[in-house]
Every structure is written in structure tokens, then in C-alpha cells.
Design a protein around this motif. Structure first.
Motif, PDB file in Angstrom:
ATOM      1  N   LEU A 110       0.675  -1.187  -0.094  1.00 45.97           N
ATOM      2  CA  LEU A 110      -0.088  -0.092   0.096  1.00 45.97           C
ATOM      3  C   LEU A 110       1.027   1.231  -0.058  1.00 45.97           C
ATOM      4  O   LEU A 110       1.704   1.336   1.000  1.00 45.97           O
ATOM      5  N   PRO A 111       0.837   2.099  -0.989  1.00 46.19           N
ATOM      6  CA  PRO A 111       1.382   3.465  -1.172  1.00 46.19           C
ATOM      7  C   PRO A 111       1.123   4.241   0.109  1.00 46.19           C
ATOM      8  O   PRO A 111      -0.090   4.375   0.631  1.00 46.19           O
ATOM      9  N   ALA A 112       2.174   5.023   0.594  1.00 43.37           N
ATOM     10  CA  ALA A 112       1.862   5.852   1.694  1.00 43.37           C
ATOM     11  C   ALA A 112       1.215   6.987   1.177  1.00 43.37           C
ATOM     12  O   ALA A 112       1.308   7.449  -0.081  1.00 43.37           O
ATOM     13  N   VAL A 113       0.425   7.805   2.006  1.00 46.38           N
ATOM     14  CA  VAL A 113      -0.465   8.727   1.401  1.00 46.38           C
ATOM     15  C   VAL A 113      -0.125   9.940   2.520  1.00 46.38           C
ATOM     16  O   VAL A 113      -0.079  10.011   3.794  1.00 46.38           O
ATOM     17  N   VAL A 138      -5.409  17.676  -0.836  1.00 41.76           N
ATOM     18  CA  VAL A 138      -4.932  17.162  -1.675  1.00 41.76           C
ATOM     19  C   VAL A 138      -4.244  15.797  -1.054  1.00 41.76           C
ATOM     20  O   VAL A 138      -3.565  16.006  -0.208  1.00 41.76           O
ATOM     21  N   LEU A 139      -4.408  14.858  -1.635  1.00 40.09           N
ATOM     22  CA  LEU A 139      -3.834  13.557  -1.425  1.00 40.09           C
ATOM     23  C   LEU A 139      -2.588  13.332  -2.259  1.00 40.09           C
ATOM     24  O   LEU A 139      -2.997  13.362  -3.625  1.00 40.09           O
ATOM     25  N   GLU A 140      -1.500  13.106  -1.829  1.00 40.52           N
ATOM     26  CA  GLU A 140      -0.310  12.590  -2.658  1.00 40.52           C
ATOM     27  C   GLU A 140       0.138  11.123  -2.322  1.00 40.52           C
ATOM     28  O   GLU A 140       0.176  10.959  -1.304  1.00 40.52           O
ATOM     29  N   LEU A 141       0.323  10.449  -3.380  1.00 39.88           N
ATOM     30  CA  LEU A 141       0.701   8.940  -3.420  1.00 39.88           C
ATOM     31  C   LEU A 141       1.885   8.849  -3.984  1.00 39.88           C
ATOM     32  O   LEU A 141       1.910   9.030  -5.325  1.00 39.88           O
ATOM     33  N   ALA A 142       2.857   8.356  -3.558  1.00 35.88           N
ATOM     34  CA  ALA A 142       4.078   8.003  -4.278  1.00 35.88           C
ATOM     35  C   ALA A 142       4.172   6.602  -4.687  1.00 35.88           C
ATOM     36  O   ALA A 142       4.223   5.674  -3.996  1.00 35.88           O
ATOM     37  N   ILE A 143       3.883   6.683  -6.205  1.00 34.90           N
ATOM     38  CA  ILE A 143       3.792   5.016  -6.939  1.00 34.90           C
ATOM     39  C   ILE A 143       4.689   5.457  -8.150  1.00 34.90           C
ATOM     40  O   ILE A 143       4.121   5.576  -9.067  1.00 34.90           O
ATOM     41  N   GLY A 158       7.086   4.380 -11.321  1.00 31.90           N
ATOM     42  CA  GLY A 158       7.286   3.293 -12.311  1.00 31.90           C
ATOM     43  C   GLY A 158       5.802   2.832 -12.916  1.00 31.90           C
ATOM     44  O   GLY A 158       5.670   1.775 -13.631  1.00 31.90           O
ATOM     45  N   MET A 159       4.683   3.598 -12.964  1.00 30.60           N
ATOM     46  CA  MET A 159       3.414   3.407 -13.334  1.00 30.60           C
ATOM     47  C   MET A 159       3.081   4.092 -14.563  1.00 30.60           C
ATOM     48  O   MET A 159       4.008   5.285 -14.626  1.00 30.60           O
ATOM     49  N   LYS A 160       1.925   4.029 -15.159  1.00 32.71           N
ATOM     50  CA  LYS A 160       1.459   4.891 -16.134  1.00 32.71           C
ATOM     51  C   LYS A 160      -0.054   5.507 -15.715  1.00 32.71           C
ATOM     52  O   LYS A 160      -0.498   4.686 -14.971  1.00 32.71           O
ATOM     53  N   LYS A 161      -0.550   6.521 -16.272  1.00 31.95           N
ATOM     54  CA  LYS A 161      -1.677   7.003 -16.000  1.00 31.95           C
ATOM     55  C   LYS A 161      -2.822   6.227 -15.934  1.00 31.95           C
ATOM     56  O   LYS A 161      -3.680   6.034 -15.342  1.00 31.95           O
ATOM     57  N   SER A 162      -2.669   5.162 -17.091  1.00 27.28           N
ATOM     58  CA  SER A 162      -3.851   4.232 -17.471  1.00 27.28           C
ATOM     59  C   SER A 162      -3.685   3.097 -16.476  1.00 27.28           C
ATOM     60  O   SER A 162      -4.505   2.188 -16.495  1.00 27.28           O
ATOM     61  N   ASP A 163      -2.755   3.003 -15.646  1.00 26.66           N
ATOM     62  CA  ASP A 163      -2.609   1.904 -14.526  1.00 26.66           C
ATOM     63  C   ASP A 163      -3.382   2.264 -13.514  1.00 26.66           C
ATOM     64  O   ASP A 163      -3.934   1.266 -12.561  1.00 26.66           O
ATOM     65  N   GLY A 209       6.149  10.139 -11.062  1.00 24.29           N
ATOM     66  CA  GLY A 209       5.953   9.318  -9.829  1.00 24.29           C
ATOM     67  C   GLY A 209       4.866   9.489  -8.734  1.00 24.29           C
ATOM     68  O   GLY A 209       4.950   8.538  -7.695  1.00 24.29           O
ATOM     69  N   ILE A 210       4.542  10.679  -8.753  1.00 22.38           N
ATOM     70  CA  ILE A 210       3.488  11.070  -7.789  1.00 22.38           C
ATOM     71  C   ILE A 210       2.109  11.247  -8.173  1.00 22.38           C
ATOM     72  O   ILE A 210       1.845  11.893  -8.952  1.00 22.38           O
ATOM     73  N   LEU A 211       1.061  10.642  -7.542  1.00 15.50           N
ATOM     74  CA  LEU A 211      -0.241  10.607  -8.097  1.00 15.50           C
ATOM     75  C   LEU A 211      -0.959  11.832  -7.131  1.00 15.50           C
ATOM     76  O   LEU A 211      -0.735  11.466  -5.843  1.00 15.50           O
ATOM     77  N   MET A 212      -1.442  12.673  -7.524  1.00 13.41           N
ATOM     78  CA  MET A 212      -1.869  13.786  -6.769  1.00 13.41           C
ATOM     79  C   MET A 212      -3.528  13.975  -6.978  1.00 13.41           C
ATOM     80  O   MET A 212      -3.838  14.037  -8.253  1.00 13.41           O
ATOM     81  N   VAL A 213      -4.456  13.684  -6.010  1.00 14.61           N
ATOM     82  CA  VAL A 213      -5.729  13.858  -5.926  1.00 14.61           C
ATOM     83  C   VAL A 213      -6.237  15.082  -5.436  1.00 14.61           C
ATOM     84  O   VAL A 213      -5.899  15.195  -4.327  1.00 14.61           O
ATOM     85  N   THR A 214      -6.784  16.086  -6.164  1.00 12.90           N
ATOM     86  CA  THR A 214      -7.356  17.167  -5.578  1.00 12.90           C
ATOM     87  C   THR A 214      -8.947  17.154  -5.106  1.00 12.90           C
ATOM     88  O   THR A 214      -9.680  16.843  -6.112  1.00 12.90           O
TER      89      THR A 214
END
Length: 159
Positions: A52-55, A65-70, A72-77, A136-141
Motif C-alpha cells: 500500500l503506498p503511503a499517502v 490534496v492527497l499525494e501518493l508516491a507510486i 514506475g506506473m502509467k496514468k492508465s494503470d 511517480g507522484i499521483l496527486m488527487v485534488t
């Protein structure tokens, strides 16, 4: 791991060292193997997928704002859904690699997945949630409703 043989201290009778009653039974050794960290470390190595990625969660006057360090992935993943007051962030990736040579075939495959869910406060405007993925950072606003935003202080004049 527990001690298998008790060793005599300096000056003790060496003949006591060969006493078989000091050896633990096989069943107690086996139980201790799984109770101690060696057993749990061994078992945890079977799951080599993404943990589970840290948030990080930040609150501003305008939004959360949620930031998840993930990396090596693509947006479509990613799959991001809002259902009622629940935000779900999930990913599922499958890798397959096959190499055929004259005398052998080598096939490797991997699978990794995770899912995080968050209960949204009533103050979130769920229709306006946005997400970006960069470096590598997924950011959800999660924008706040207008009535939930802090208003600047107002000075009251005395009449």
C-alpha cells in the motif's frame, strides 16, 4: 530463534553439556520458528507486489490534496472512483515476458495491485475531484464546497 542447546558457563562441568534434556522438543522448535520474526519475514516475502503506498494529505483553504508516491506506473494503470462519500484509488498491473531459444523457453510474469479507500467529508465537492500523475507522484485534488471554505477575518466597526 530460541536457544537450541544451553551452554555451560565458565567453570561448569563439561559433562552436563551433553545432557539431552537441555534440547528443546521438535514441536516447540517448530512452534518457535513461526512465532519469531524469521517465520513472519519468510512468509511476507511471498507477496512481492506493490505494498500500500503511503499517502500525504494536505488541507488548504480551497481543497484537500492527497499525494501518493507510486513510481514506475502509467496514468492508465490507475482507477480512481468517487461513490457517495468514498474515494477509491486502485491499480492493477500485469507483466509478462517470454523468451524462446533453441533449447529452452523462459517465461516470466508478475502481478501487482493495491487499493486505498478514503471516506470523504461532507465539505468536499465530489463532482469536481481531479487527479494528475507526474514523476511517480499521483496527486488527487478534492475541492471544498464554497460554504466550507474559510472566510477572511472581518473587522467590525463600533457605531
Amino acid at each position: 530463534m530460541s536457544t537450541l542447546v544451553t551452554m555451560p558457563k565458565n567453570g561448569s562441568d563439561v559433562s552436563k553439556r551433553n545432557n539431552l534434556t537441555s534440547l528443546p522438543s521438535f514441536s516447540s522448535w517448530f512452534d518457535n520458528f513461526f512465532e519469531n520474526s524469521l517465520g513472519t519475514e519468510f512468509l511476507s516475502n511471498f507477496n512481492t507486489g506493490i505494498t500500500l503506498p503511503a499517502v500525504n494529505i494536505k488541507e488548504t483553504n480551497e481543497d484537500y490534496v492527497l499525494e501518493l508516491a507510486i513510481p514506475g506506473m502509467k496514468k492508465s494503470d490507475f482507477s480512481i472512483d468517487v461513490d457517495n462519500k468514498t474515494l477509491s484509488i486502485a491499480s492493477e498491473v500485469k507483466h509478462e515476458n517470454e523468451q524462446k531459444e533453441e533449447n529452452y523457453t523462459r517465461r516470466e510474469f508478475g502481478y501487482s495491485s493495491f487499493k486505498r479507500t478514503f471516506t470523504l467529508p461532507d465539505s468536499v465537492e465530489s463532482d469536481k475531484v481531479k487527479a494528475t500523475y507526474k514523476d511517480g507522484i499521483l496527486m488527487v485534488t478534492l475541492p471544498k464546497r464554497e460554504e466550507a471554505k474559510q472566510k477572511p477575518p472581518k473587522r467590525i466597526q463600533i457605531s
